[in-house]
Scaffold this active site. Structure first.
Site, short mmCIF file in Angstrom:
data_model
loop_
_atom_site.label_atom_id
_atom_site.label_comp_id
_atom_site.label_asym_id
_atom_site.label_seq_id
_atom_site.Cartn_x
_atom_site.Cartn_y
_atom_site.Cartn_z
N GLY A 37 0.83 -1.20 0.00
CA GLY A 37 0.00 0.00 0.00
C GLY A 37 0.86 1.25 0.00
O GLY A 37 2.09 1.18 0.15
N ASP A 38 0.17 2.39 -0.25
CA ASP A 38 0.84 3.71 -0.20
C ASP A 38 1.97 3.83 -1.21
O ASP A 38 2.98 4.47 -0.95
CB ASP A 38 1.38 3.98 1.22
CG ASP A 38 0.32 3.74 2.27
OD1 ASP A 38 -0.81 4.18 2.02
OD2 ASP A 38 0.61 3.10 3.28
N HIS A 66 -5.70 7.67 -0.83
CA HIS A 66 -4.99 8.02 -2.06
C HIS A 66 -4.88 9.53 -2.18
O HIS A 66 -5.87 10.24 -2.16
CB HIS A 66 -5.71 7.42 -3.27
CG HIS A 66 -5.78 5.94 -3.21
ND1 HIS A 66 -6.53 5.17 -4.05
CD2 HIS A 66 -5.18 5.05 -2.37
CE1 HIS A 66 -6.39 3.88 -3.74
NE2 HIS A 66 -5.58 3.80 -2.72
N LYS A 169 -20.34 -10.32 4.81
CA LYS A 169 -20.66 -10.62 3.40
C LYS A 169 -20.52 -12.13 3.18
O LYS A 169 -21.40 -12.78 2.62
CB LYS A 169 -19.72 -9.83 2.50
CG LYS A 169 -19.82 -10.14 1.02
CD LYS A 169 -18.92 -9.19 0.22
CE LYS A 169 -18.96 -9.51 -1.27
NZ LYS A 169 -18.16 -8.55 -2.07
N THR A 327 -4.60 7.46 6.04
CA THR A 327 -5.86 7.09 6.68
C THR A 327 -5.76 7.13 8.20
O THR A 327 -6.68 7.53 8.87
CB THR A 327 -6.28 5.69 6.19
OG1 THR A 327 -6.37 5.74 4.77
CG2 THR A 327 -7.61 5.27 6.75
N VAL A 417 8.99 11.18 -9.63
CA VAL A 417 10.12 11.80 -8.91
C VAL A 417 9.65 12.79 -7.84
O VAL A 417 10.45 13.47 -7.22
CB VAL A 417 11.09 12.51 -9.88
CG1 VAL A 417 11.88 11.50 -10.69
CG2 VAL A 417 10.34 13.47 -10.80
P1 IMO Z 1 -3.89 2.20 0.13
O1 IMO Z 1 -4.96 1.96 -0.88
C1 IMO Z 1 -1.49 0.83 3.53
C2 IMO Z 1 -3.23 -2.36 6.04
C3 IMO Z 1 -3.50 -1.87 7.44
C4 IMO Z 1 -3.34 -3.15 8.22
C5 IMO Z 1 -3.94 -4.20 7.28
C6 IMO Z 1 -5.38 -4.56 7.58
O2 IMO Z 1 -3.91 3.57 0.71
O3 IMO Z 1 -2.53 1.83 -0.39
P2 IMO Z 1 -7.68 -3.27 7.34
O4 IMO Z 1 -8.14 -1.99 8.00
O5 IMO Z 1 -7.69 -3.22 5.86
O6 IMO Z 1 -8.37 -4.47 7.90
O7 IMO Z 1 -6.14 -3.41 7.82
O8 IMO Z 1 -3.85 -3.64 5.98
N1 IMO Z 1 -3.79 -1.54 4.96
C7 IMO Z 1 -3.12 -0.59 4.27
N2 IMO Z 1 -1.86 -0.12 4.40
N3 IMO Z 1 -2.26 1.33 2.54
C8 IMO Z 1 -3.51 0.84 2.36
O9 IMO Z 1 -4.27 1.20 1.34
C9 IMO Z 1 -4.01 -0.14 3.27
N4 IMO Z 1 -5.16 -0.80 3.39
C10 IMO Z 1 -5.03 -1.66 4.40
O10 IMO Z 1 -2.61 -0.87 7.85
O11 IMO Z 1 -1.99 -3.45 8.40
MG MG Z 2 -2.69 4.53 2.04
#
Ligand code: IMO
Ligand code: MG
EC number: 6.3.4.4
Length: 428
Positions: A37-38, A66, A169, A327, A417
């Site tokens: 993520g991120d 995002h 679900k 978040t 960059v």
């Molecule tokens: P984006 O789309 C980074 C991580 C959480 C946690 C694990 C489970 O911004 O890249 P959850 O709340 O989904 O049950 O948490 O997944 N996590 C993310 N980490 N970016 C994200 O999304 C994430 N979505 C979930 O931090 O470790």
């Molecule tokens: Mg994120």
């Protein structure tokens, strides 16, 4: 007996079948997170959205964060597809997404203050999407407390209720947007039954169900004009006139419920299969798939992270890279990188008991123990944020990028960059 000359023979394919043989319809381009993520998916989506007619979210919920930077203004999106800032494009929230309505409206209000306009003319929501209730979020928190007490560690979820909602679900006790649009008395009864089920599992759970229902009744009327049969919406987008369709993945490959570092994962399929099930489209309509990676990796929350830098390098990446969760505001854990470093190490293989393994181990205890094999590159130690052309990148940076490209066997299309829209080098 009269038989019309125009009765088509059942043995001949219909016009629709003939068409489908030659053309499966419009393709969707997909942007996915390739790490934890991120990675900067919002920025890549923003780039592609400028020429898209439809931008879709297919899974996850407001656990995603995002960021899109346009003209110095920073927007952050959690449930809304990042395409919502593009006034020419329709944004679609598909059936695979789980929706917390108070969160959705909070996000809309916040982005309206930053200049987002006319979103209600451009947003469509699938009637099959599941609803995240406030009590799902409370249960998410209680489950974390329970994990901590029983196992001495939790998952580090975003506490947005994502896991409990997908669990409902799967256990067929969930409520969907279409239920909220139908008879409210029936909807209320099912919500109350669900609360009772949860309270029998978690006696500490306090829910003011009447006030939650009252709020939902208001939200229901606000979103009613946006709700469509999502399957038909996508069918129409694919088989209607030529259209550019983009899918914005949330979360990431290593957080995928099947392929990630289970159990330290999220509760949906964030890899490409989630696009088909989360929108209701066939695999033949998947076009280009773009995986987004950072030059270094980060992870929020708990779980194996073999290249993690629990040292000065990790701290440097965290502060220089502004690695704080969009978040949750948590500091992100960091592993290896780039320009300020004398040398850059790239993890190229895992070893178990001294033997290279050609796969990513499923079991967390095994993954915690793997030994990482690195290749080392000289750092370029210059700021590249103003570079817009490949040829202007320092040769050492080019070298590093080509190495990664050859190693993964996937062409690299863009190199980012910096944070804002212009900070991109297009490779081909
Ligand atoms: P984006 O789309 C980074 C991580 C959480 C946690 C694990 C489970 O911004 O890249 P959850 O709340 O989904 O049950 O948490 O997944 N996590 C993310 N980490 N970016 C994200 O999304 C994430 N979505 C979930 O931090 O470790
Ligand atoms: Mg994120």
């Amino acid at each position: 007996r009269f038989v019309s000359n125009h009765t088509p023979s059942l043995l001949n394919p219909s016009a629709a079948v003939k068409r489908a043989r030659n053309d499966s319809g419009n393709k969707v381009a997909v942007v996915l997170g390739a790490q934890w993520g991120d990675e900067g998916k919002g920025k890549v989506v923003d780039l592609l959205a400028t020429e898209s007619d439809v931008v879709c979210r297919c899974q996850g919920g407001n656990n995603a964060g995002h960021t899109v930077v346009v003209d110095e203004e920073e927007y952050d999106f959690h449930l809304l597809p990042s395409g919502i800032i593009n006034t020419k494009c329709t944004s679609f929230i598909g059936n695979g997404v789980v929706i917390h309505l108070p969160g959705l409206f909070e996000e809309i209000d916040k982005n309206e203050k930053r200049g987002l306009k006319g979103w209600d003319k451009r947003l469509v929501i699938s009637d099959r999407a599941h609803i995240v209730f406030d009590f799902h979020q409370a249960v998410d928190g209680l489950q974390e407390v329970q994990r901590q007490a029983q196992e001495g560690q939790n998952i580090g979820t975003t506490k947005k209720g994502i896991g409990p909602t997908y669990a409902c679900k799967a256990s067929r006790t969930g409520l969907r947007i279409c239920d909220l649009m139908a008879d409210f008395g029936e909807f209320s009864t099912r919500v109350k039954n669900l609360v009772l089920q949860y309270q029998s599992m978690y006696p500490a759970l306090k829910v003011d169900v009447e006030s939650e229902l009252k709020k939902l009744k208001d939200y229901a009327e606000r979103i009613r004009p946006l709700i469509r049969d999502g399957v038909y919406f996508m069918y129409d987008a694919i088989h209607g006139p030529p259209k550019k369709i983009l899918v914005e993945g949330a979360n990431a490959a290593l957080l995928d419920i099947d392929f990630g570092t289970y159990p330290f994962v999220t509760s949906s399929n964030c890899t490409v299969g989630g696009v088909c099930t989360g929108l209701g489209i066939p695999p033949a309509n998947i076009g280009e798939v773009y995986g987004v990676s950072k030059a270094y990796t980060t992870r929020v929350g708990i779980g194996a992270f073999p290249t993690e830098q629990l040292n000065a390098v990790g701290e440097l990446l965290q502060t220089r890279g502004h690695e704080v969760g969009v978040t949750t505001g948590r500091k992100r854990r960091c592993a290896l990188w780039f320009y300020v470093l004398d040398e850059i190490k790239v993890g190229v293989a895992y070893k178990i008991n001294g033997k290279r393994v050609p796969y990513f181990p499923a079991n967390m205890e095994v993954l915690q123990k793997v030994e990482v094999e690195y290749e080392t590159f000289p750092g370029w130690k210059t700021d590249t944020s103003a570079v817009r052309k490949w040829s202007d990148l320092p040769p050492k940076a080019q070298n590093y990028i080509r190495f990664v490209e050859n190693r993964i066997g996937v062409p690299i299309k863009w190199v980012g960059v910096g944070k804002s829209r212009e900070c991109m080098i297009q490779m081909f």
